[in-house]
Each structure stands twice: as structure tokens, then as C-alpha cells.
Write a protein that holds these residues in place. Structure first.
Motif, PDB file in Angstrom:
ATOM      1  N   ILE A  59       0.843  -1.206   0.000  1.00 24.89           N
ATOM      2  CA  ILE A  59       0.000   0.000   0.000  1.00 24.89           C
ATOM      3  C   ILE A  59       0.872   1.248   0.000  1.00 24.89           C
ATOM      4  CG2 ILE A  59      -1.640   1.351   1.372  1.00 24.89           C
ATOM      5  CD1 ILE A  59      -2.810  -1.323   2.343  1.00 24.89           C
ATOM      6  N   LYS A  60       1.947   1.232   0.813  1.00 18.75           N
ATOM      7  CA  LYS A  60       2.826   2.393   0.892  1.00 18.75           C
ATOM      8  C   LYS A  60       3.519   2.644  -0.452  1.00 18.75           C
ATOM      9  CE  LYS A  60       4.997   3.128   4.721  1.00 18.75           C
ATOM     10  NZ  LYS A  60       5.954   3.079   5.854  1.00 18.75           N
ATOM     11  N   LYS A  61       3.910   1.565  -1.142  1.00 17.69           N
ATOM     12  CA  LYS A  61       4.529   1.727  -2.466  1.00 17.69           C
ATOM     13  C   LYS A  61       3.590   2.420  -3.436  1.00 17.69           C
ATOM     14  CE  LYS A  61       7.600  -2.322  -2.237  1.00 17.69           C
ATOM     15  NZ  LYS A  61       7.861  -3.677  -2.776  1.00 17.69           N
ATOM     16  N   GLU A  62       2.302   2.056  -3.390  1.00 16.80           N
ATOM     17  CA  GLU A  62       1.328   2.663  -4.290  1.00 16.80           C
ATOM     18  C   GLU A  62       1.114   4.139  -3.941  1.00 16.80           C
ATOM     19  OE1 GLU A  62      -1.178   2.868  -7.513  1.00 16.80           O
ATOM     20  OE2 GLU A  62       0.169   1.233  -6.913  1.00 16.80           O
ATOM     21  N   LEU A  63       1.097   4.448  -2.634  1.00 14.48           N
ATOM     22  CA  LEU A  63       0.919   5.833  -2.207  1.00 14.48           C
ATOM     23  C   LEU A  63       2.108   6.695  -2.629  1.00 14.48           C
ATOM     24  CD1 LEU A  63      -0.531   5.318   1.399  1.00 14.48           C
ATOM     25  CD2 LEU A  63      -1.774   5.964  -0.659  1.00 14.48           C
ATOM     26  N   ILE A  64       3.312   6.175  -2.425  1.00 10.89           N
ATOM     27  CA  ILE A  64       4.514   6.910  -2.821  1.00 10.89           C
ATOM     28  C   ILE A  64       4.526   7.161  -4.325  1.00 10.89           C
ATOM     29  CG2 ILE A  64       7.030   6.825  -2.942  1.00 10.89           C
ATOM     30  CD1 ILE A  64       5.908   7.364  -0.160  1.00 10.89           C
ATOM     31  N   LYS A  65       4.080   6.161  -5.086  1.00 11.89           N
ATOM     32  CA  LYS A  65       3.986   6.314  -6.536  1.00 11.89           C
ATOM     33  C   LYS A  65       3.063   7.474  -6.900  1.00 11.89           C
ATOM     34  CE  LYS A  65       2.257   3.928 -10.660  1.00 11.89           C
ATOM     35  NZ  LYS A  65       1.557   2.712 -11.155  1.00 11.89           N
ATOM     36  N   ASN A  66       1.895   7.541  -6.237  1.00 15.64           N
ATOM     37  CA  ASN A  66       0.944   8.631  -6.500  1.00 15.64           C
ATOM     38  C   ASN A  66       1.516   9.989  -6.118  1.00 15.64           C
ATOM     39  OD1 ASN A  66      -0.955   6.787  -7.417  1.00 15.64           O
ATOM     40  ND2 ASN A  66      -1.947   6.588  -5.428  1.00 15.64           N
ATOM     41  N   ILE A  67       2.237  10.034  -4.989  1.00 14.61           N
ATOM     42  CA  ILE A  67       2.825  11.294  -4.520  1.00 14.61           C
ATOM     43  C   ILE A  67       3.880  11.786  -5.502  1.00 14.61           C
ATOM     44  CG2 ILE A  67       4.169  12.376  -2.680  1.00 14.61           C
ATOM     45  CD1 ILE A  67       2.823  10.357  -0.746  1.00 14.61           C
ATOM     46  N   LYS A  68       4.701  10.861  -5.991  1.00 14.32           N
ATOM     47  CA  LYS A  68       5.740  11.240  -6.937  1.00 14.32           C
ATOM     48  C   LYS A  68       5.149  11.712  -8.257  1.00 14.32           C
ATOM     49  CE  LYS A  68       9.543   8.437  -5.160  1.00 14.32           C
ATOM     50  NZ  LYS A  68      10.501   7.339  -5.413  1.00 14.32           N
ATOM     51  N   GLU A  69       4.025  11.122  -8.655  1.00  8.28           N
ATOM     52  CA  GLU A  69       3.356  11.572  -9.876  1.00  8.28           C
ATOM     53  C   GLU A  69       2.831  12.993  -9.714  1.00  8.28           C
ATOM     54  OE1 GLU A  69       0.376   8.675 -10.690  1.00  8.28           O
ATOM     55  OE2 GLU A  69       1.770   7.245 -11.623  1.00  8.28           O
ATOM     56  N   ALA A  70       2.354  13.323  -8.496  1.00 13.52           N
ATOM     57  CA  ALA A  70       1.881  14.683  -8.221  1.00 13.52           C
ATOM     58  C   ALA A  70       3.057  15.664  -8.119  1.00 13.52           C
ATOM     59  CB  ALA A  70       1.062  14.709  -6.933  1.00 13.52           C
ATOM     60  N   LYS A  71       4.238  15.128  -7.762  1.00 16.59           N
ATOM     61  CA  LYS A  71       5.499  15.865  -7.585  1.00 16.59           C
ATOM     62  C   LYS A  71       5.498  16.705  -6.323  1.00 16.59           C
ATOM     63  CE  LYS A  71       8.952  18.856  -9.768  1.00 16.59           C
ATOM     64  NZ  LYS A  71      10.090  17.999  -9.391  1.00 16.59           N
ATOM     65  N   TYR A  72       4.606  17.704  -6.219  1.00 14.43           N
ATOM     66  CA  TYR A  72       4.606  18.586  -5.060  1.00 14.43           C
ATOM     67  C   TYR A  72       3.670  18.049  -3.977  1.00 14.43           C
ATOM     68  CZ  TYR A  72       6.852  21.680  -8.382  1.00 14.43           C
ATOM     69  OH  TYR A  72       7.699  22.205  -9.318  1.00 14.43           O
ATOM     70  N   TYR A  73       4.055  18.260  -2.726  1.00 14.64           N
ATOM     71  CA  TYR A  73       3.267  17.716  -1.625  1.00 14.64           C
ATOM     72  C   TYR A  73       3.457  18.564  -0.369  1.00 14.64           C
ATOM     73  CZ  TYR A  73       7.775  15.946   0.046  1.00 14.64           C
ATOM     74  OH  TYR A  73       9.063  15.860   0.483  1.00 14.64           O
TER      75      TYR A  73
END
Length: 353
Positions: A59-73
Motif C-alpha cells: 500500500i505504501k509503495k502505491e501511495l509513494i507512486k501517486n505522490i511522486k506523480e503529483a510531484k509537489y506535496y
């Protein structure tokens, strides 16, 4: 598997019991366990924990993937002690998730961090190390929020940063001034402790009986009441950024108007309270402390002389109103910056899609 079919055997084994009613593979597995045909059944508490960790990692891998796609957080941190009194810090990442037909602001919980050092630097070091481990660039962070983390804001006390939280306290005093004074006078007459008697009478006769105290209470009540109203609006679940900006701007404009017209209104209201409490509605002259003139001063040096009331207006009323306006204008500029940044994100990603 001795605890199978026993009451209160936990969620995991209860789930296995349910699945065997419908799944022939699970049913056969359970039969072999109960008949002792096999002894390694992978249903113990250790394998449960391993499965939970494996699922959490995926689950964490999928979340990190989404965050990186958004770039800014942005990150949200909250420090709380656990049952063993170990200080733990939760880390939540907020980011914008884009798709072909929607834009959604997501908040994802990424786990707990042990915080042995709760100073600002200590919490930063723990957070920075975790972000590196997750593969998130700290340069892409565009916001941060803290709950119960005043250390991260520069060690400022609550009263310096959240003065609007004092509204209820000021309200209680303003509405019950006469009762508070009577209670203090009673303490002064009946208590056997000389120090308590002296302090109670000083508060009742000097502080609460002073007209300047009444005026300051009226001013604080009005100012904090306005902040309290806006604060509650900003906490609404359906609050939008542009509405929040407008609310803060309206509050700034109100304070600017109050700066020009509020003092005589406060005097009038305080005068009515003074009449009910049988207090003279006048500012008492305080003893002037003369200072020696510096060598570079001459007898012709001009000194600005204020009346007692004007001195109170300049050095108390105008000072706190100006401080409030400056603080709100700073918040207003931050909100405007976020609005511009969000608008940039939206326009950029919409064009891409």
C-alpha cells in the motif's frame, strides 16, 4: 490452531472460519490442521504480523507512486506518546491527484516515527530521514502543518500564536465583572492566608475597579469575538480556499475600520459597565517617572504630552489592533500564495491532459 472456533479468538482466525464456509481450498486446509495431518499451518500470530507488514508495504509503495506523480506535496505531523510513553510522530502527506476528468486532494497516512528528541531540530531530522527513505524530495515540499508541535514553529508559546483562543476567557470576565470583584473581596475578608488576602484585595480594588481595565476588557472581547466567528467558519468541512481568503480579507477590513471608530464605542460600553459597578469612568493619572536628560539634549527638546486617555488609546488600543492587522495580513498573503500555486498546478495539469 487450538484457538479456532473459540470465542474471542481474534479477527484473523474469525475471517478464516468464515472463508472456509465458502472456499474449498481453505476448508481443506483447516481440515488437515484440525486432524493434525499438518503442523505448519501459517495461521499463527507471527505470520499474521508478516502478512500485515507485507500488505502495508504494498500500500505504501502505491501511495509513494501517486505522490511522486503529483510531484509537489505537503506534510502534516502530530506528536503523541504511546502506552509505553514513547513519543511517536505520525506523518501524513497531502498531495493533488490528477486524472483525465477529476482533480482530488488526497491525504495519505504513511506511518509512525519514533521521536526521541522532540526539539525542533530533532523532529526535523527524523522527518528528513523518513522522507529520504521514502524517496521523496524535500525540495518538492510546498507546505507543512503541525498538531501539538509548537517546537517546529520556533518554540513560541500558545498565547503568542493563538490569541483568539482566549475569547471564552475574556467573555466570562466581561459578563461577570461585578461577580468576580465581589468574590475577590469576600476572599480578602475571610481567608486566613495573608498573602492570598493581599493579592485578592489588590485585584478587586486596583485591577477590576480601574476604568482602564474595563475598557481593555471591552476591546479584547470585541476583537477576539470577531476572530472566533471567522475561525469557526474556516474550520467548516466544505470551506474552499477562495472563501477562506475572502473571510480573512473581510476581517482585516473590519479591524481597519475598528481602528478608526472602535475606541469611542469601547469607552461608551465601558462607561455603562462602570456605572453598574459604581466605578468612576475616568482614566486614573499614573505617577510620572522623571528621567535624567542625556548630554545631547537641551532644555528646548520637545516632549509629546498625551492626556491619560489618549495615552491609553495610542499605547494600548492602537498597538493591539495594529498587531492583529499585521498578523492577519501575513496569513492573508500566505493564503494568496497557496491559491496562486494551486491555480498554477490546475492550469498546468489540465493543459497536459
Amino acid at each position: 490452531m487450538a484457538s479456532k472456533f473459540e470465542r474471542g479468538n481474534g479477527n484473523f482466525l474469525s475471517l478464516v472460519e468464515m472463508l472456509e464456509e465458502f472456499d474449498p481450498i481453505i476448508k481443506e486446509h483447516v481440515r488437515r490442521i484440525t486432524s493434525e495431518n499438518i503442523h505448519v499451518h501459517y495461521l499463527g500470530h507471527k505470520i499474521q504480523n508478516e502478512i500485515i507488514v507485507m500488505l502495508a508495504d504494498e500500500i505504501k509503495k502505491e501511495l509513494i507512486k501517486n505522490i511522486k506523480e503529483a510531484k509537489y506535496y505537503s506534510i502534516i505531523l502530530d506528536c503523541t506518546p504511546d502506552s509505553s510513553h514513547q513519543e511517536q510522530m505520525t506523518i501524513i502527506v497531502r498531495y493533488v491527484k490528477f486524472s483525465s476528468n477529476s482533480i482530488i486532494v488526497e491525504e495519505s497516512f504513511l506511518g509512525f516515527l519514533n521521536a526521541n528528541d522532540t526539539t525542533g531540530k530533532g523532529l526535523f531530522d527524523v522527518t528528513y530521514a523518513e522522507l529520504q527513505y521514502l524517496g521523496l524530495e524535500i525540495d518538492d515540499m510546498r507546505g507543512k502543518g503541525y498538531d501539538n508541535g509548537a517546537n517546529m514553529k520556533g518554540l513560541k508559546s500558545l498565547s503568542q500564536t493563538c490569541w483568539e483562543s482566549r475569547f471564552e476567557s475574556v467573555k466570562a470576565i466581561k459578563l461577570q465583572l461585578d461577580d468576580v470583584r465581589e468574590a475577590l473581596l469576600e476572599v480578602g475578608e475571610t481567608n486566613s492566608d495573608a498573602a492570598i488576602v493581599e493579592e485578592a484585595l489588590a485585584l478587586a480594588e486596583n485591577q477590576l475597579s480601574g476604568f482602564d481595565f474595563l475598557v481593555s476588557t471591552v476591546i479584547w472581547h470585541e476583537m477576539l469575538n470577531r476572530v472566533n466567528i471567522v475561525s469557526k467558519k474556516l474550520q467548516a468541512k466544505d470551506m474552499h480556499l477562495e472563501i477562506a481568503i475572502q473571510e480573512i480579507n473581510n476581517l482585516i477590513e473590519y479591524y481597519k475600520d475598528y481602528r478608526e471608530t472602535g475606541f469611542p464605542k469601547a469607552i461608551d460600553e465601558a462607561t455603562k459597565i462602570a456605572s453598574e459597578m459604581e466605578i468612576d469612568p475616568i482614566f486614573k493619572e499614573k505617577r510620572k517617572i522623571k528621567r535624567k536628560k542625556r548630554k545631547d539634549e537641551t532644555s528646548s527638546s520637545e516632549e509629546i504630552a498625551f492626556t491619560v486617555e489618549e495615552n491609553f488609546r495610542v499605547n494600548f488600543f492602537l498597538y493591539i489592533v495594529d498587531q492583529a492587522i499585521a498578523s492577519l495580513e501575513k496569513s492573508f498573503e500566505q493564503f494568496k500564495w497557496y491559491e496562486g500555486l494551486f491555480g498554477f498546478f490546475v492550469s498546468t495539469y489540465v493543459e497536459d491532459y
